[in-house]
Motif scaffolding. Sequence first.
Motif, PDB file in Angstrom:
ATOM      1  N   ASP A 231       0.831  -1.211   0.000  1.00  0.00           N
ATOM      2  CA  ASP A 231       0.000   0.000   0.000  1.00  0.00           C
ATOM      3  C   ASP A 231       0.865   1.260   0.000  1.00  0.00           C
ATOM      4  N   GLU A 232       1.957   1.224   0.761  1.00  0.00           N
ATOM      5  CA  GLU A 232       2.839   2.391   0.828  1.00  0.00           C
ATOM      6  C   GLU A 232       3.505   2.630  -0.526  1.00  0.00           C
ATOM      7  N   TYR A 233       3.895   1.547  -1.183  1.00  0.00           N
ATOM      8  CA  TYR A 233       4.515   1.681  -2.503  1.00  0.00           C
ATOM      9  C   TYR A 233       3.514   2.248  -3.507  1.00  0.00           C
ATOM     10  N   VAL A 234       2.289   1.707  -3.501  1.00  0.00           N
ATOM     11  CA  VAL A 234       1.258   2.176  -4.432  1.00  0.00           C
ATOM     12  C   VAL A 234       0.982   3.661  -4.215  1.00  0.00           C
ATOM     13  N   ASP A 235       0.815   4.057  -2.967  1.00  0.00           N
ATOM     14  CA  ASP A 235       0.516   5.456  -2.663  1.00  0.00           C
ATOM     15  C   ASP A 235       1.656   6.376  -3.094  1.00  0.00           C
ATOM     16  N   THR A 236       2.887   5.964  -2.794  1.00  0.00           N
ATOM     17  CA  THR A 236       4.052   6.788  -3.131  1.00  0.00           C
ATOM     18  C   THR A 236       4.227   6.935  -4.639  1.00  0.00           C
ATOM     19  N   MET A 237       4.223   5.807  -5.358  1.00  0.00           N
ATOM     20  CA  MET A 237       4.477   5.858  -6.797  1.00  0.00           C
ATOM     21  C   MET A 237       3.330   6.525  -7.551  1.00  0.00           C
ATOM     22  N   SER A 238       2.117   6.367  -7.058  1.00  0.00           N
ATOM     23  CA  SER A 238       0.981   7.022  -7.697  1.00  0.00           C
ATOM     24  C   SER A 238       1.153   8.537  -7.652  1.00  0.00           C
ATOM     25  N   LYS A 239       1.565   9.045  -6.506  1.00  0.00           N
ATOM     26  CA  LYS A 239       1.778  10.491  -6.361  1.00  0.00           C
ATOM     27  C   LYS A 239       2.973  10.964  -7.182  1.00  0.00           C
ATOM     28  N   ILE A 240       4.034  10.149  -7.213  1.00  0.00           N
ATOM     29  CA  ILE A 240       5.237  10.542  -7.964  1.00  0.00           C
ATOM     30  C   ILE A 240       4.939  10.644  -9.451  1.00  0.00           C
ATOM     31  N   LEU A 351      -2.967  -3.950 -10.033  1.00  0.00           N
ATOM     32  CA  LEU A 351      -1.936  -3.239  -9.262  1.00  0.00           C
ATOM     33  C   LEU A 351      -1.366  -2.082 -10.082  1.00  0.00           C
ATOM     34  N   PHE A 352      -1.140  -2.323 -11.361  1.00  0.00           N
ATOM     35  CA  PHE A 352      -0.644  -1.263 -12.247  1.00  0.00           C
ATOM     36  C   PHE A 352      -1.647  -0.109 -12.318  1.00  0.00           C
ATOM     37  N   SER A 353      -2.912  -0.459 -12.426  1.00  0.00           N
ATOM     38  CA  SER A 353      -3.951   0.562 -12.516  1.00  0.00           C
ATOM     39  C   SER A 353      -4.036   1.391 -11.241  1.00  0.00           C
ATOM     40  N   SER A 354      -3.823   0.762 -10.084  1.00  0.00           N
ATOM     41  CA  SER A 354      -3.877   1.504  -8.825  1.00  0.00           C
ATOM     42  C   SER A 354      -2.748   2.526  -8.722  1.00  0.00           C
ATOM     43  N   ILE A 355      -1.653   2.286  -9.439  1.00  0.00           N
ATOM     44  CA  ILE A 355      -0.524   3.219  -9.423  1.00  0.00           C
ATOM     45  C   ILE A 355      -0.643   4.262 -10.525  1.00  0.00           C
ATOM     46  N   MET A 356      -0.950   3.816 -11.747  1.00  0.00           N
ATOM     47  CA  MET A 356      -0.947   4.715 -12.904  1.00  0.00           C
ATOM     48  C   MET A 356      -2.324   5.271 -13.242  1.00  0.00           C
ATOM     49  N   GLY A 357      -3.362   4.789 -12.572  1.00  0.00           N
ATOM     50  CA  GLY A 357      -4.723   5.185 -12.933  1.00  0.00           C
ATOM     51  C   GLY A 357      -4.958   6.680 -12.876  1.00  0.00           C
ATOM     52  N   LEU A 364      -6.045  11.655 -20.204  1.00  0.00           N
ATOM     53  CA  LEU A 364      -7.273  11.630 -21.004  1.00  0.00           C
ATOM     54  C   LEU A 364      -8.038  12.950 -20.880  1.00  0.00           C
ATOM     55  N   LYS A 365      -8.086  13.488 -19.677  1.00  0.00           N
ATOM     56  CA  LYS A 365      -8.788  14.755 -19.459  1.00  0.00           C
ATOM     57  C   LYS A 365      -8.098  15.888 -20.221  1.00  0.00           C
ATOM     58  N   ASN A 366      -6.775  15.938 -20.143  1.00  0.00           N
ATOM     59  CA  ASN A 366      -6.026  16.983 -20.856  1.00  0.00           C
ATOM     60  C   ASN A 366      -6.203  16.858 -22.369  1.00  0.00           C
ATOM     61  N   LYS A 404      -5.858  -1.020 -22.796  1.00  0.00           N
ATOM     62  CA  LYS A 404      -7.145  -0.328 -22.682  1.00  0.00           C
ATOM     63  C   LYS A 404      -6.969   1.185 -22.794  1.00  0.00           C
ATOM     64  N   TYR A 405      -5.847   1.676 -22.318  1.00  0.00           N
ATOM     65  CA  TYR A 405      -5.615   3.118 -22.391  1.00  0.00           C
ATOM     66  C   TYR A 405      -5.427   3.565 -23.838  1.00  0.00           C
ATOM     67  N   TRP A 406      -4.675   2.795 -24.618  1.00  0.00           N
ATOM     68  CA  TRP A 406      -4.503   3.143 -26.037  1.00  0.00           C
ATOM     69  C   TRP A 406      -5.863   3.224 -26.730  1.00  0.00           C
ATOM     70  N   GLU A 407      -6.734   2.277 -26.423  1.00  0.00           N
ATOM     71  CA  GLU A 407      -8.061   2.286 -27.037  1.00  0.00           C
ATOM     72  C   GLU A 407      -8.839   3.536 -26.637  1.00  0.00           C
ATOM     73  N   ALA A 408      -8.714   3.915 -25.362  1.00  0.00           N
ATOM     74  CA  ALA A 408      -9.420   5.110 -24.888  1.00  0.00           C
ATOM     75  C   ALA A 408      -8.923   6.364 -25.608  1.00  0.00           C
ATOM     76  N   VAL A 409      -7.620   6.449 -25.845  1.00  0.00           N
ATOM     77  CA  VAL A 409      -7.059   7.608 -26.552  1.00  0.00           C
ATOM     78  C   VAL A 409      -7.563   7.647 -27.992  1.00  0.00           C
ATOM     79  N   LEU A 410      -7.566   6.498 -28.648  1.00  0.00           N
ATOM     80  CA  LEU A 410      -8.049   6.448 -30.039  1.00  0.00           C
ATOM     81  C   LEU A 410      -9.530   6.818 -30.123  1.00  0.00           C
TER      82      LEU A 410
END
Length: 643
Positions: A231-240, A351-357, A364-366, A404-410
């Motif tokens: 959890d600490e790793y996810v929180d830290t890397m998500s913010k970074i 796990l990847f999504s919890s960090i990079m989501g 996507l918003k930008n 899934k992200y590539w598809e969302a961008v397209l």
Amino acid sequence: MHSILMACSELTVCLCRLKSDFEAVPAPNLGDLDITTDEFILDEVDIHIQANLEDDLVKEALKTGVDLRQYSKQVETELQRIEQASIKDYIKESQNIASLHNQITACDSILEVSAFMKNCVCVCVCFSVILDSPVTEQEFLEQLHELNSKINYAKELSFRETLACSDIQDIVDRLKIKAVSKIREFILQKIYSFRKPMTNYQIPQNTLLKFRFFYQFLLANERTVAKEIRDEYVDTMSKIYFSYFKSYSGRLLKVQYEDVADKDDLMGVEDTPSLKSRNTIFTLGQRGAVLSPAELEGPILIPHAAQRGDSRYPYETLFRSQYYALLDNGCREFLFLSDFFMVAGNSALDLFSSIMGKTLSMFLKNLSTYLSDCYDSIAVFLCIHIILRFRAITAKRNIPALDKYWEAVLELLWPRFELILEMNIQSIRNTDPQKLGVLDTRPHYTSLSSSVQVCLRKLSVEVENFVLKMAAEFPSRRDQLIFLINNYDMMLGVLMERAADDSKEVEGFQQLLLARTQEFIEEILSPPFGGMIAFVKESEALMEKGQLDKLRTDEARITQLVRGFSSSWKQSVEALSQDVMRSFTNFKNGTSIIQGALTQLIQYYHGFHKVLSQPTFRSLAVRSELINLHHLMVEVKKHKPNF
């Protein structure tokens, strides 16, 4: 141990007495006097009697006047007496035997204690290293492996309810607590080091990978701490990641061209001062270079360096730099998570999504915000190309985390591109040349069309190459052709819905589909009719050279081909038709292929007739067994599917 030896001695005495009792009774050897044998023959009675009379035991019995029948009964009685005496001896020694059994059982416990003591010695060594050595020492890692095995050993003892368990369990628990504490502190310090400004977090990540067993140990023995670490790793890397990419994206936009297209910068709108040069949005120029391999996977832009040099870039160049940074970091992060946290499949993706989501949502918003006010069709189309290339790169690296992200961008880019094109089309349609002011002979209003045409051709080539690469993954040529035909047919259908039938794109895919279809027809005709087809092609080539006589000696081959075709063509055609209909998703396309295959088959059989009508083969008796060509055509039509 002394009592065990005493019990063994007593048991040995009993066994010896039993043995001596049995040995004291002489065992009578009747030999051939045993008349119960199946091999007794009356004709040889005299011989047997004479031989037995010479036996020493019989001589002795006859001298003393012993009745042999009475003697046999006496032996049997004596054996029964010895048996009863032996039973009494066992009963008498029963307490000693029971005691011996208990002491043997105790020996097993002694051996178990021995194993326990051995583990205790190892625990003592482990205790010293775990307490005193730094976690980065190789010795600590080795003893951590040893401790892990001791913990498992203690669990095994507890399952067997061994008395020694309570003695070792306390020591192992203390060691485990100390090891967990030191590992937790070490990993958390590494994670906290990510937060320092200007830190290259890949360095502590590589350090953690060297000690991946630490997390494995926590996961096996202290799941609460393992969850805290994760959890600490996810929180830290998500913010970074969020902080880094937010800052990077903002700084990139500062080096974009100041002149950007707006809603009035359309092909059919009179020139306005909104752009100093409208060529930047209506001509491709050097902008397509962003798709070259050198630039596509080149180093990302450094915004402050670009600002110092007063450099400016079109949007697609900034887009490429931003998304390549995402691709590179995303791939590396996914591999780290899979390795260090020992996850795979959906668990790794979650796990990847919890960090990079959070970062991906920001992207996507930008992008959505930018596209809402974007009228540069070339920029949008090049961005589509970039995403398609990046998607291929992640697929090649076997990283599914960004699919899934590539598809969302397209899904954001394609509609905007179509809208901008429609706006330009409508502007041209509504333009009155007389309202454009002074006209000159220079070219007008074609640059955007030409640029889009170039982009579309590039996309068409890329799609075709990608389909060919996908087809090459199939092991058999037959499956490759089925894949190609299905995809060409689908793409052709989409093009014909939106483009003219005589357009170059439609014509190109029609030619590809026709070529692959013809090759597939030859492929499916080969197994059942390959022999006849090969003979026809060989014969026709020799006929052109006037050398057909070379096949004069092939009567047996020709006979086999004629009779083989006559006996099996119907079954082969039926199987071929069913196979084709199963292989193609478009029913109309499948029936067209069947008709083409049957037409080709008739042509080959017509050629077979023609070859056998030549003087070289005219005398062959088997010619009378050929199927009438008209009859064959009538029968073949029955196999053509209706739709």
